[in-house]
Design an enzyme around this catalytic site. Sequence first.
Site, mmCIF file in Angstrom:
data_model
loop_
_atom_site.group_PDB
_atom_site.id
_atom_site.type_symbol
_atom_site.label_atom_id
_atom_site.label_comp_id
_atom_site.label_asym_id
_atom_site.label_seq_id
_atom_site.Cartn_x
_atom_site.Cartn_y
_atom_site.Cartn_z
ATOM 1 N N ASP A 24 10.451 1.380 11.613
ATOM 2 C CA ASP A 24 9.382 0.546 12.180
ATOM 3 C C ASP A 24 9.148 0.877 13.659
ATOM 4 O OD1 ASP A 24 8.688 -0.801 9.874
ATOM 5 O OD2 ASP A 24 10.124 -2.425 10.191
ATOM 6 N N LEU A 48 0.840 -1.209 0.000
ATOM 7 C CA LEU A 48 0.000 0.000 0.000
ATOM 8 C C LEU A 48 0.874 1.257 0.000
ATOM 9 C CD1 LEU A 48 -2.640 -1.051 2.713
ATOM 10 C CD2 LEU A 48 -2.760 -1.391 0.247
ATOM 11 N N SER A 49 2.203 1.088 0.152
ATOM 12 C CA SER A 49 3.093 2.251 0.259
ATOM 13 C C SER A 49 3.091 3.146 -0.985
ATOM 14 C CB SER A 49 4.518 1.807 0.569
ATOM 15 O OG SER A 49 4.549 1.243 1.844
ATOM 16 N N THR A 52 11.566 -3.767 2.177
ATOM 17 C CA THR A 52 10.612 -4.586 2.911
ATOM 18 C C THR A 52 11.041 -6.048 2.868
ATOM 19 O OG1 THR A 52 8.262 -5.021 3.246
ATOM 20 C CG2 THR A 52 8.961 -4.822 0.961
ATOM 21 N N LYS A 100 15.180 -6.776 4.802
ATOM 22 C CA LYS A 100 15.523 -5.769 5.822
ATOM 23 C C LYS A 100 16.861 -6.038 6.499
ATOM 24 C CE LYS A 100 10.795 -4.354 6.963
ATOM 25 N NZ LYS A 100 9.796 -4.155 8.015
#
Length: 462
Positions: free
Chosen positions: A112, A26-27, A72, A76
């Site tokens: 995060d 959704l980024s 992502t 990471k």
Amino acid sequence: MIPHGLRINGKTKVVGLFGDPVIHSLSPKMQNTAFCELGLNYCYLPFHISKEALPAAIEAIKTLGMAGVNITAPHKESAVNILDELSPDATLLNAVNTVKNNGGKLSGYNTDVDGFIYLLKNSLTVPFEKAVLLGAGGAARAVVLALFRLGIKKIMIANRTVKHAETFVKQLCDKGAFSPGQVEIISLNSSKVSLAAKESLLINALSADPVEMGIITSGALHHIHAAVDLRYTPPIPTFLQAAKSCGRLAVNGLDMLLGQGISAFEIITGVSAPRAGMKKALTESSKMDNKTKIFLTGFMGSGKSTTGRLLAKMLGISVYDCDELIVSEQGNEVTQIFKSKGEEYFRRRETEILKMIAQQTQEKCVVSTGGGAVLQEENRSVMRESGLVIYLKVSAKEAYRRLQQYENRPLLNVADPERKISELLQERIPYYQKAHYCINTDGKTPQRVAEEIFYLLRLGCD
Ligand code: NAP
């Protein structure tokens, strides 16, 4: 296709998302909306990067002069060793989710932690003293650090593989994030978790549902302070649904995604993020993402069947074609069904099939509908309620040109088909326009139309 509102020119700065997969992220919608709102000449694009391709992709940030990237799963941790410098949080967590390109020097950050702090500050007004965290993966590490930053004294971690939790707690203690003894580790056992969860903020950072797995019971949920689940699809997973039913506050992970996105935006652009606009984009995008069906409507010749097949392939989901389903069930062409059983019969079967597809399964799919499907109010509401309706617009002239190659279109077996098309189209346009989105197909190949829909779903910032 360039999303509406984004300026793409020789000075556009590119921000990427590196992951595997990235198709459901959704980024892009959230970040592109922010660029549009502030009039920044940036563009955010997802890149599907395999494990093997990661070093070359990171190098490409410099080669291509990209402004930065988000990283992502599953990269990471591997990205940490390829960057030039790391922020304190990225060092503590040994994981990076944001990279800024400072003129060829790549700096890695982990936002995060900010994301989880943002979520808690925005959703929990009543203070809590104790937290029980289910999970010890990458996300759980950021949550533990965030809980300490917020001054939560008592933290308990429950994990399937206890060793994983012990290792990461030791690593964080060794780096001075907290002292040994400040965190208790237990196994992911139902009675232990239920007992520990009493009066606590219960956080699910597992990639599975603790209620569905029997790790926590509804009885135990009556005694928790509140429930947080880092997942946001579906928006209310079984765990949160159960917590809500027990009268507890239940929060999904959408605000964590927003919080990490806000920090990443500010690190990469150096500009304050438009928080409200980003939240709106994310909420709308997640609603759209959770609509499991994409219905293509439009007049004969608009390309619904071919576009539907191409779009389904791009999205990696199944496709249903209502007309084809009726034809194969009846063993007859549409023209023959109209002749032998009448249009009313055909329309009734069409409604039954649409309802079956809409209600029968949670499966994501593309559904190509018949040209007249929108005429029935019942069909329109079935489609709108269970999915996203996209109208493939075609002009009468173009429809006639495309349809000339077919002989078996029942409504065109008339003296002046071009006029008939024009009249029918005029009658139906008000119904087609009730769709969520409209894509003009004139002069475009089905491939191009499918790509436009794909980008509308993934990148759009209208
Ligand atoms: P991860 O590193 O793969 O960790 C997965 C965790 O789930 C581990 O604790 C693992 O236990 C546990 N687990 C997996 N399958 C299990 C099973 N069948 N039974 C019991 N435990 C199981 O994943 P992650 O990156 O931490 O992500 C965890 C969740 O958070 C995902 O749903 C992800 O989508 C979500 N997330 C959300 C955001 C956000 O912004 N909202 C950000 C990051 C992640 P073991 O250690 O025993 O393998």
